[in-house]
Design a protein around this motif. Sequence first.
Motif, short mmCIF file in Angstrom:
data_model
loop_
_atom_site.label_atom_id
_atom_site.label_comp_id
_atom_site.label_asym_id
_atom_site.label_seq_id
_atom_site.Cartn_x
_atom_site.Cartn_y
_atom_site.Cartn_z
N ILE A 1 0.80 -1.22 0.00
CA ILE A 1 0.00 0.00 0.00
C ILE A 1 0.84 1.27 0.00
O ILE A 1 0.32 2.35 -0.29
CB ILE A 1 -0.97 0.02 1.19
N GLU A 2 2.13 1.14 0.31
CA GLU A 2 3.01 2.32 0.22
C GLU A 2 4.45 1.85 0.15
O GLU A 2 4.84 0.86 0.78
CB GLU A 2 2.82 3.25 1.41
N GLN A 3 5.25 2.57 -0.62
CA GLN A 3 6.69 2.31 -0.63
C GLN A 3 7.43 3.53 -1.11
O GLN A 3 6.92 4.34 -1.89
CB GLN A 3 7.04 1.09 -1.48
N GLY A 4 8.65 3.68 -0.61
CA GLY A 4 9.47 4.83 -0.96
C GLY A 4 10.73 4.83 -0.14
O GLY A 4 10.98 3.92 0.67
N ASP A 5 11.56 5.87 -0.31
CA ASP A 5 12.77 6.00 0.48
C ASP A 5 12.40 6.09 1.96
O ASP A 5 11.37 6.65 2.33
CB ASP A 5 13.54 7.25 0.06
N THR A 6 13.25 5.55 2.80
CA THR A 6 12.93 5.39 4.21
C THR A 6 12.50 6.68 4.88
O THR A 6 11.46 6.74 5.54
CB THR A 6 14.14 4.80 4.97
N GLU A 7 13.27 7.75 4.72
CA GLU A 7 12.94 8.99 5.40
C GLU A 7 11.63 9.58 4.91
O GLU A 7 10.86 10.15 5.69
CB GLU A 7 14.09 10.00 5.25
N ASN A 8 11.36 9.46 3.62
CA ASN A 8 10.09 9.97 3.10
C ASN A 8 8.91 9.22 3.68
O ASN A 8 7.88 9.81 4.04
CB ASN A 8 10.07 9.88 1.57
N VAL A 9 9.01 7.89 3.76
CA VAL A 9 7.90 7.09 4.29
C VAL A 9 7.70 7.36 5.77
O VAL A 9 6.56 7.48 6.24
CB VAL A 9 8.15 5.58 4.04
#
Length: 350
Positions: free
Chosen positions: A249-257
Amino acid sequence: MSESRATTATPGPPADGPRENPPLLEVRGVTKTFGSGRRRLTALDGVDLRIGRGQTLGLVGESGCGKSTLARVLLGLERPDEGTVRFDGTDPFALRGKELLAWRRRVQMVFQDPFASLNARMSAADLIGEPWGTHRDVVPGAKAREKRIRELLSLVGLRESDAHRYPNEFSGGQRQRIGIARALALNPDLIVCDEPVSALDLSVQAQVLNVLSELRTRLGVTYVFISHDLSVVRYISDRVTVMYLGKVIEQGDTENVFERPQHPYTAALMSAAPVLKPTRDARHQEIHLQGEIPSPFDIPSGCRFRTRCWRAEDLCATRTPPPVVRETEDAAEPHTALCHFPLEAGSAWV
């Protein structure tokens, strides 16, 4: 950290597009079900993800979300019903015989329980060298294997003299180091770590995590890191994939998430993560989800999180949300989420 507005993408792999370096692992539209008829359980539903060489992908979500099933697919232990898996451009499920054996050398695993995953009747040397019984050409010759065992023990922070000790003579952290050394014995490209520090004390967790981080730097190994502990995931991961009832349901660079989640479920997870400097900011107030996780045998229509979501509207019950992409200037990959009403960057989570 300036950002552009979020846009709704057309259905399909959310992280598509040209990139300089091809991924080591790419999963597209993978579905896996168990059972039949009314007792048909959808463990994975159209999963898309990609992992670059030398990256660590953190895989998070509540129990039963499909993390372990996805790990088994990545290891080639479960064949997907639909979708494709590409490892270094190759479909591992199309391989047979020697080609399949060679591929299995490239993907290894570190298990959750260091007490149960090691044979108590085998010495550390025998445990580390056990994979060479199947893959005989990796380190040929008894002297070469003895030398390699000493190197691997040193690599994970153990002494050469530990080679002849048995599992009951080691602490939990030391046993997990032996498990890591065993995973490294075949010089793999990818290691799947399934809750590798959850059974360890906090101080020992830090030691094992540091070993994994140092090995990635020295050897360029790639990790899929499965964990319920968000602080651990944030520490070790480059990218984060959030799963709910078999769906990414969501994925991205660690800090952004962690700092700018788009999906309400991700925001709820992140709000529960401990912070060093608590503030009155609404983003750092814990979100208490109402209701129970729906049965995987009876997944809600539309958005599967809507039954627990405080932002849900009528649309959420009738339409499956399309991928929403938030482009970021400081991230190599887009930040994607499946939500009709994604959270705005910098806004309160509640």
